[in-house]
Design a protein around this motif. Structure first.
Motif, mmCIF file in Angstrom:
data_model
loop_
_atom_site.group_PDB
_atom_site.id
_atom_site.type_symbol
_atom_site.label_atom_id
_atom_site.label_comp_id
_atom_site.label_asym_id
_atom_site.label_seq_id
_atom_site.Cartn_x
_atom_site.Cartn_y
_atom_site.Cartn_z
ATOM 1 N N GLY A 14 -5.829 37.028 51.779
ATOM 2 C CA GLY A 14 -4.659 37.090 52.645
ATOM 3 C C GLY A 14 -4.716 35.974 53.668
ATOM 4 O O GLY A 14 -5.744 35.311 53.838
ATOM 5 N N GLU A 15 -3.585 35.770 54.351
ATOM 6 C CA GLU A 15 -3.514 34.721 55.366
ATOM 7 C C GLU A 15 -4.445 35.019 56.535
ATOM 8 O O GLU A 15 -4.865 36.162 56.748
ATOM 9 N N SER A 16 -4.731 34.005 57.336
ATOM 10 C CA SER A 16 -5.521 34.201 58.550
ATOM 11 C C SER A 16 -4.808 35.199 59.460
ATOM 12 O O SER A 16 -3.596 35.126 59.642
ATOM 13 N N GLY A 17 -5.574 36.134 60.012
ATOM 14 C CA GLY A 17 -4.994 37.117 60.917
ATOM 15 C C GLY A 17 -4.495 38.371 60.246
ATOM 16 O O GLY A 17 -3.938 39.246 60.916
ATOM 17 N N CYS A 18 -4.729 38.512 58.921
ATOM 18 C CA CYS A 18 -4.206 39.696 58.232
ATOM 19 C C CYS A 18 -5.141 40.899 58.354
ATOM 20 O O CYS A 18 -4.764 42.008 57.970
ATOM 21 N N GLY A 19 -6.354 40.708 58.860
ATOM 22 C CA GLY A 19 -7.256 41.834 59.079
ATOM 23 C C GLY A 19 -8.460 41.887 58.164
ATOM 24 O O GLY A 19 -9.206 42.866 58.175
ATOM 25 N N LYS A 20 -8.705 40.828 57.385
ATOM 26 C CA LYS A 20 -9.817 40.844 56.433
ATOM 27 C C LYS A 20 -11.156 40.992 57.149
ATOM 28 O O LYS A 20 -11.940 41.893 56.847
ATOM 29 N N SER A 21 -11.435 40.100 58.078
ATOM 30 C CA SER A 21 -12.721 40.130 58.776
ATOM 31 C C SER A 21 -12.828 41.331 59.709
ATOM 32 O O SER A 21 -13.897 41.964 59.812
ATOM 33 N N VAL A 22 -11.732 41.675 60.389
ATOM 34 C CA VAL A 22 -11.745 42.797 61.326
ATOM 35 C C VAL A 22 -12.119 44.089 60.608
ATOM 36 O O VAL A 22 -12.826 44.945 61.166
ATOM 37 N N THR A 23 -11.671 44.249 59.362
ATOM 38 C CA THR A 23 -11.997 45.455 58.602
ATOM 39 C C THR A 23 -13.496 45.664 58.531
ATOM 40 O O THR A 23 -14.013 46.768 58.793
ATOM 41 N N TRP A 24 -14.229 44.604 58.217
ATOM 42 C CA TRP A 24 -15.673 44.764 57.994
ATOM 43 C C TRP A 24 -16.460 44.709 59.286
ATOM 44 O O TRP A 24 -17.524 45.345 59.399
ATOM 45 N N LEU A 25 -15.969 43.982 60.278
ATOM 46 C CA LEU A 25 -16.629 44.026 61.586
ATOM 47 C C LEU A 25 -16.499 45.427 62.186
ATOM 48 O O LEU A 25 -17.436 45.938 62.810
ATOM 49 N N ALA A 26 -15.336 46.055 61.978
ATOM 50 C CA ALA A 26 -15.149 47.429 62.452
ATOM 51 C C ALA A 26 -16.048 48.392 61.694
ATOM 52 O O ALA A 26 -16.674 49.295 62.278
ATOM 53 N N ALA A 27 -16.144 48.211 60.376
ATOM 54 C CA ALA A 27 -16.959 49.104 59.561
ATOM 55 C C ALA A 27 -18.430 49.058 59.968
ATOM 56 O O ALA A 27 -19.135 50.079 59.901
ATOM 57 N N LEU A 28 -18.902 47.898 60.430
ATOM 58 C CA LEU A 28 -20.303 47.737 60.806
ATOM 59 C C LEU A 28 -20.540 47.901 62.310
ATOM 60 O O LEU A 28 -21.655 47.685 62.787
ATOM 61 N N GLY A 29 -19.481 48.256 63.048
ATOM 62 C CA GLY A 29 -19.640 48.463 64.488
ATOM 63 C C GLY A 29 -19.927 47.202 65.254
ATOM 64 O O GLY A 29 -20.665 47.221 66.249
ATOM 65 N N LEU A 30 -19.324 46.080 64.840
ATOM 66 C CA LEU A 30 -19.606 44.783 65.455
ATOM 67 C C LEU A 30 -18.456 44.245 66.296
ATOM 68 O O LEU A 30 -18.509 43.099 66.730
ATOM 69 N N LEU A 31 -17.413 45.049 66.516
ATOM 70 C CA LEU A 31 -16.294 44.593 67.340
ATOM 71 C C LEU A 31 -16.630 44.729 68.823
ATOM 72 O O LEU A 31 -17.479 45.546 69.203
ATOM 73 N N PRO A 32 -15.980 43.943 69.688
ATOM 74 C CA PRO A 32 -16.255 44.033 71.130
ATOM 75 C C PRO A 32 -15.836 45.377 71.710
ATOM 76 O O PRO A 32 -15.101 46.154 71.079
#
Length: 330
Positions: free
Chosen positions: A33-51
């Motif tokens: 998907g395009e940049s900003g569609c949520g690809k990376s955020v999905t996995w950072l959230a799954a691993l508890g790595l978001l701010p």
């Protein structure tokens, strides 16, 4: 790994809208998907790595263990051990003031309890495995003394240090030339065969996805809009957004034709359209698309689709959409 109704908000603005996804042992899943569609955020959230300002709800289960908003102790048992992640831009992910050997042996100490000569020997084995030439001599070098492709290989070595069951590779071929990209993809394929680990491959490069993945999820504006086996998705993309991504692939031989871009821009998460988020850019949008949010439905063939008006005709550029054909041009 199972994700259920995973939602993420930043400062009250929801950017991920209920992701449902399963990863089977040994499977290779592509996320595009395009940049900003949520690809990376999905996995950072799954691993508890978001701010800290991020709010995460839903369920993330790894072999039955709930990870969503779990405590630090529970997360550290999974991160790096059962699940490892290769982050974007290895030059910023590696510590510039620590020698490479120190960074790899630190991961071995944390996840496998190896120290001293045993840790050094295993680190050298990992460096050899990922194709770092003359590993013994370069063990004590700093990250800036390696090329971009070698830094990416070192990131893979660090990820493998914990012997993970699942490896999440976030844009692992970005900013690398075509030859190095092919080497990294070959390396990931070989490591999957040798270790049996599952792989999540996050990318905007459809050619790379076709080479390494068995199943593909297409994301747009924080939602999964289509999911299918790689061969089916490439031969017959059904969501207009997926079709738009394929239409924008340039043909590197034959007659030169003007690319067909997707008009408009990705919507602001604060001001999403009432119905389908893609409707303002979609050439097939109808009245129902502007007022009703399409549900992600699983068809009889097992593929998932969220669209009121899916594309029914096969693509006109079938040769260019074929995975093998894309790889030839890439």
């Amino acid at each position: 790994m199972e994700l259920r109704e995973l939602r993420v908000s930043f400062d009250g603005v929801e950017v991920l809208h209920g992701i449902d996804l399963d990863i089977a042992p040994g499977e290779a899943l592509g996320l595009v998907g395009e940049s900003g569609c949520g690809k990376s955020v999905t996995w950072l959230a799954a691993l508890g790595l978001l701010p800290g300002r991020a709010s995460v709800t839903g369920s993330v289960r790894v072999e039955g263990l709930e990870m969503c908003n779990a405590g630090r102790g529970a997360l550290e048992k999974v991160r790096g051990g059962k699940i490892a992640m290769i982050f974007q831009d290895p030059s910023s992910s590696l510590n510039p003031v620590l020698r490479i050997g120190k960074q790899i042996t630190e991961a071995l100490a944390i996840h496998r309890g190896l120290r001293g000569a045993a840790a050094r020997a295993e680190a050298l084995r990992l460096m050899d495995m990922v194709g770092i030439p003359d590993a013994r001599r370069r063990f004590d070098l700093f990250p800036h003394e390696f090329s971009g492709g070698q830094c990416q290989r070192l990131m893979i070595a660090m990820a493998l240090a914990g012997e993970p069951d699942l490896l999440i590779a976030d844009e692992p071929t970005t900013a690398l030339d075509a030859t190095i990209q092919a080497q990294i993809l070959d390396l990931l394929n070989r490591l999957r065969e040798e270790t049996g680990m599952a792989l999540v491959f996050i990318s905007h490069d459809l050619g790379a996805v076709s080479q390494i993945c068995e199943r593909v999820c297409v994301m747009y504006a924080g939602r999964i809009v289509e999911e299918a086996p790689v061969g089916e998705l490439f031969s017959h993309p059904r969501h207009p957004y997926t079709r738009g991504l394929f239409d924008a692939i340039p043909a590197l031989d034959g007659p030169r034709n003007r690319l067909i871009p997707i008009p408009g821009t990705v919507p602001n998460p604060r001001h999403l359209p009432l119905g389908c988020a893609f409707s303002p850019r979609c050439p097939h949008a109808g009245e129902e698309c502007t007022r009703l949010l399409p549900r992600l439905v699983t068809g009889n063939d097992g593929r998932r689709l969220a669209c009121h008006r899916p594309v029914s005709a096969p693509p006109s550029r079938s040769a260019d959409l074929d995975p093998a054909r894309i790889l030839e041009t890439v």
